[in-house]
Motif scaffolding. Structure first.
Motif, PDB file in Angstrom:
ATOM      1  N   ALA A  16     -57.741  28.474 -20.473  1.00  0.00           N
ATOM      2  CA  ALA A  16     -58.016  28.944 -19.275  1.00  0.00           C
ATOM      3  C   ALA A  16     -57.665  27.848 -18.185  1.00  0.00           C
ATOM      4  CB  ALA A  16     -59.418  29.467 -18.986  1.00  0.00           C
ATOM      5  N   ARG A  17     -57.955  26.571 -18.623  1.00  0.00           N
ATOM      6  CA  ARG A  17     -57.939  25.468 -17.866  1.00  0.00           C
ATOM      7  C   ARG A  17     -56.493  25.108 -17.692  1.00  0.00           C
ATOM      8  NH1 ARG A  17     -63.001  20.872 -19.299  1.00  0.00           N
ATOM      9  NH2 ARG A  17     -64.397  22.264 -17.867  1.00  0.00           N
ATOM     10  N   LEU A  18     -55.611  25.484 -18.585  1.00  0.00           N
ATOM     11  CA  LEU A  18     -54.190  25.147 -18.208  1.00  0.00           C
ATOM     12  C   LEU A  18     -53.700  26.122 -16.906  1.00  0.00           C
ATOM     13  CD1 LEU A  18     -52.737  25.654 -21.862  1.00  0.00           C
ATOM     14  CD2 LEU A  18     -53.108  23.635 -20.653  1.00  0.00           C
ATOM     15  N   LEU A  19     -54.490  26.995 -16.317  1.00  0.00           N
ATOM     16  CA  LEU A  19     -54.067  27.786 -15.418  1.00  0.00           C
ATOM     17  C   LEU A  19     -54.692  27.158 -14.052  1.00  0.00           C
ATOM     18  CD1 LEU A  19     -54.427  31.333 -17.052  1.00  0.00           C
ATOM     19  CD2 LEU A  19     -52.560  29.822 -16.915  1.00  0.00           C
ATOM     20  N   SER A  66     -73.696  28.382 -12.301  1.00  0.00           N
ATOM     21  CA  SER A  66     -72.024  27.945 -12.504  1.00  0.00           C
ATOM     22  C   SER A  66     -71.686  26.693 -11.697  1.00  0.00           C
ATOM     23  CB  SER A  66     -71.161  29.166 -12.138  1.00  0.00           C
ATOM     24  OG  SER A  66     -71.638  30.264 -12.703  1.00  0.00           O
ATOM     25  N   GLN A  67     -70.685  26.029 -12.199  1.00  0.00           N
ATOM     26  CA  GLN A  67     -70.143  24.894 -11.444  1.00  0.00           C
ATOM     27  C   GLN A  67     -68.872  25.295 -10.961  1.00  0.00           C
ATOM     28  OE1 GLN A  67     -69.343  21.315 -13.935  1.00  0.00           O
ATOM     29  NE2 GLN A  67     -69.832  20.083 -12.197  1.00  0.00           N
ATOM     30  N   ARG A  68     -68.585  24.938  -9.675  1.00  0.00           N
ATOM     31  CA  ARG A  68     -67.403  25.087  -9.008  1.00  0.00           C
ATOM     32  C   ARG A  68     -66.303  24.318  -9.309  1.00  0.00           C
ATOM     33  NH1 ARG A  68     -65.481  26.568  -2.904  1.00  0.00           N
ATOM     34  NH2 ARG A  68     -63.339  26.750  -3.277  1.00  0.00           N
ATOM     35  N   VAL A  69     -65.226  24.624  -9.969  1.00  0.00           N
ATOM     36  CA  VAL A  69     -64.046  23.866 -10.237  1.00  0.00           C
ATOM     37  C   VAL A  69     -63.299  23.257  -8.997  1.00  0.00           C
ATOM     38  CG1 VAL A  69     -61.926  23.490 -11.603  1.00  0.00           C
ATOM     39  CG2 VAL A  69     -63.893  24.802 -12.420  1.00  0.00           C
ATOM     40  N   ARG A 105     -47.871  21.379 -21.034  1.00  0.00           N
ATOM     41  CA  ARG A 105     -48.920  22.387 -21.637  1.00  0.00           C
ATOM     42  C   ARG A 105     -48.756  23.607 -20.514  1.00  0.00           C
ATOM     43  NH1 ARG A 105     -54.489  20.952 -24.039  1.00  0.00           N
ATOM     44  NH2 ARG A 105     -54.829  20.324 -21.777  1.00  0.00           N
ATOM     45  N   SER A 106     -48.985  23.392 -19.304  1.00  0.00           N
ATOM     46  CA  SER A 106     -48.963  24.475 -18.365  1.00  0.00           C
ATOM     47  C   SER A 106     -47.735  25.051 -18.308  1.00  0.00           C
ATOM     48  CB  SER A 106     -49.354  23.725 -16.992  1.00  0.00           C
ATOM     49  OG  SER A 106     -50.699  23.193 -16.934  1.00  0.00           O
ATOM     50  N   ILE A 107     -46.378  24.570 -18.399  1.00  0.00           N
ATOM     51  CA  ILE A 107     -45.182  25.060 -18.381  1.00  0.00           C
ATOM     52  C   ILE A 107     -45.065  26.204 -19.643  1.00  0.00           C
ATOM     53  CG2 ILE A 107     -42.738  24.789 -18.574  1.00  0.00           C
ATOM     54  CD1 ILE A 107     -43.216  22.217 -17.137  1.00  0.00           C
ATOM     55  N   ILE A 108     -45.548  25.502 -20.972  1.00  0.00           N
ATOM     56  CA  ILE A 108     -45.496  26.553 -22.000  1.00  0.00           C
ATOM     57  C   ILE A 108     -46.483  27.682 -21.963  1.00  0.00           C
ATOM     58  CG2 ILE A 108     -46.131  26.469 -24.559  1.00  0.00           C
ATOM     59  CD1 ILE A 108     -45.307  23.417 -24.324  1.00  0.00           C
ATOM     60  N   ALA A 109     -47.671  27.229 -21.244  1.00  0.00           N
ATOM     61  CA  ALA A 109     -48.416  28.442 -21.044  1.00  0.00           C
ATOM     62  C   ALA A 109     -47.822  29.737 -20.067  1.00  0.00           C
ATOM     63  CB  ALA A 109     -49.810  28.014 -20.426  1.00  0.00           C
ATOM     64  N   PHE A 110     -47.217  29.308 -19.070  1.00  0.00           N
ATOM     65  CA  PHE A 110     -46.796  29.908 -18.035  1.00  0.00           C
ATOM     66  C   PHE A 110     -45.619  30.954 -18.605  1.00  0.00           C
ATOM     67  CE2 PHE A 110     -48.419  27.759 -14.562  1.00  0.00           C
ATOM     68  CZ  PHE A 110     -49.004  28.498 -14.035  1.00  0.00           C
ATOM     69  N   HIS A 111     -44.885  30.177 -19.672  1.00  0.00           N
ATOM     70  CA  HIS A 111     -43.730  31.158 -20.063  1.00  0.00           C
ATOM     71  C   HIS A 111     -44.155  31.926 -21.300  1.00  0.00           C
ATOM     72  CE1 HIS A 111     -39.756  29.373 -18.440  1.00  0.00           C
ATOM     73  NE2 HIS A 111     -40.828  28.112 -18.458  1.00  0.00           N
ATOM     74  N   PHE A 112     -45.088  31.510 -21.813  1.00  0.00           N
ATOM     75  CA  PHE A 112     -45.795  32.359 -22.709  1.00  0.00           C
ATOM     76  C   PHE A 112     -46.431  33.704 -22.156  1.00  0.00           C
ATOM     77  CE2 PHE A 112     -49.829  34.005 -24.999  1.00  0.00           C
ATOM     78  CZ  PHE A 112     -49.321  33.860 -26.141  1.00  0.00           C
TER      79      PHE A 112
END
Length: 415
Positions: free
Chosen positions: A271-274, A348-351, A366-373
């Motif tokens: 989730a944090r990748l997004l 909860s803690q706001r990000v 890693r984020s680029i890989i996640a988006f393509h996935f």
């Protein structure tokens, strides 16, 4: 018949097993002629044995009890546990069971029966995300799951009942064959005194592969003021991710409540990748930290809400069998919204920028890989080995028992 919005339903939001189990067990105790139950997980603990006793008692007084449990999520039930059910007259089927391989490894991970549905006497239904295990009780401790189920009384219960029956061998399969028409399936304006309008929706691997996801996307497109989504496993498809960002960019207050104390650490990492992609567009992300979040609920503006079994991750959106109810009702919306606001405010803690992953080449990659996935995952699913889902009817121990039967309606090709 086509599933549609039904008015005049009575709804009760049930939070965690502490509220859900007593209500359900009481309804089972009062059942007069039929109980249908589907679940992903059923454990042989104090909750599992309490459900076991309630169902055996119902069958013993002549109620027809039919269970469909997942062959992966509920595979650990002992022979004695099962034998006592079937000897009491309970009809029990495993959905797509498979033997352990390679020294005990279970390989039947994909396309699971992840729904949690109960229908009692054609009058009352329960739809949500709560399984039957002690970790849904607050007394379980810090690892107790936070989750929701809705109790429903009213016309939509018949849709849910016929859907559950259609999954049993020998029953009509019209619900699998119906292709949803979204334009014909929408609520009519309602006054504050009108009981809730409810639409039952599901995801399967035949005609309804994107139904739940499309309702989320449609909701985000119509939102004008506020959206709160609380979801345990958040790694949505690219279209849904884009819809969330687009709603925030046009001024809708979009709040995501995600896991800060995950039961599976990889969930939080994914989730944090997004986070950068969403926060940069104005989406508010909150990590719920009191205990693992297991809920799959959302609210929009003043009337729309959903409760169900579907996570917003690749398994739920592209592989598993899921079920949600879409609700159009101001009172229910307010009740669920207040519950979610309490989670945000108290636990909860706001990000914010200080909590976002560092902007470096490693995280960017890693984020680029996640988006393509996310963009290509639905097509990639088609590469997985296809299988024909089936049900195994557990044979009672007494000699006059019927033979074990296999087969079920969900045999359409996978894609």
């Amino acid at each position: 018949m086509k599933p549609a919005w039904h008015p005049d339903n009575q709804l009760t939001l049930l939070t965690n097993g502490d509220e859900y189990y007593p209500v359900l067990f009481d309804a089972i105790a009062r059942a007069a002629h039929s109980i249908l139950l589907e679940t992903f997980i059923w454990y042989e603990d104090n909750v599992g044995w309490a459900l076991h006793a309630a169902l055996c008692d119902a069958a013993g007084r002549g109620v027809q009890v039919e269970l469909l449990i997942d062959g992966y999520g509920s595979a650990a039930l002992s022979d004695d546990f099962i034998r006592r059910l079937t000897d009491a007259g309970v009809i029990l089927r495993y959905y797509d069971p498979a033997p352990r391989r390679f020294g005990g490894l279970r390989t039947n991970l994909f396309r699971r029966l992840h729904r949690k549905i109960v229908v009692i006497d054609e009058k009352t239904a329960y739809v949500g995300g709560i399984n039957y295990s002690a970790d849904h009780l607050l007394s379980f401790g810090q690892e107790a799951k936070q989750d929701y189920t809705v109790e429903i009384r009213g016309p939509v219960v018949d849709d849910i009942r016929r859907f559950a029956l259609s999954w049993l061998p020998g029953n009509p399969t019209l619900f699998h064959r119906w292709k949803p028409g979204f334009r014909r399936s929408r609520p009519t304006p309602a006054s504050l005194d009108t009981m809730a309008q409810v639409l039952f929706v599901w995801r399967d691997n035949a005609y309804h592969r994107t139904t739940i996801e499309r309702h989320y996307i449609k909701m985000l497109a119509k939102a004008r003021h506020e959206v709160i989504i609380a979801n345990a496993y958040f790694f949505p498809g690219y279209r849904l991710l884009h819809a969330i960002r687009k709603a925030a960019r046009r001024g809708v207050k979009v709040q995501l409540v995600l896991q800060g104390h995950p039961d599976i650490p990889l969930v939080k990492t994914g989730a944090r990748l997004l986070y950068h992609y969403l926060v940069s567009s104005g989406v508010e992300i909150y990590e719920y930290g009191r205990r693992p979040l297991h809920g799959k609920v959302a609210v929009m503006d003043d009337n729309w809400a959903t409760v169900g079994s579907s996570n917003l991750d690749p398994l739920s959106l592209s592989l598993n069998l899921e079920a949600n109810v879409i609700i159009w009702d101001q009172r229910f919306n307010h009740t669920l919204k207040q519950a979610l606001r309490t989670l945000i405010r108290e636990d909860s803690q706001r990000v914010d920028a200080a909590h976002l992953p560092a902007r470096n080449w490693w995280n960017l990659g890693r984020s680029i890989i996640a988006f393509h996935f996310l963009r290509h995952f639905p097509a990639m699913v088609g590469w997985l080995p296809a299988h024909i889902s089936h049900q195994d009817l557990v044979k009672p121990a007494h000699p006059e028992a019927d033979e074990v039967t296999t087969g079920g309606p969900n045999t359409a090709p996978r894609g």
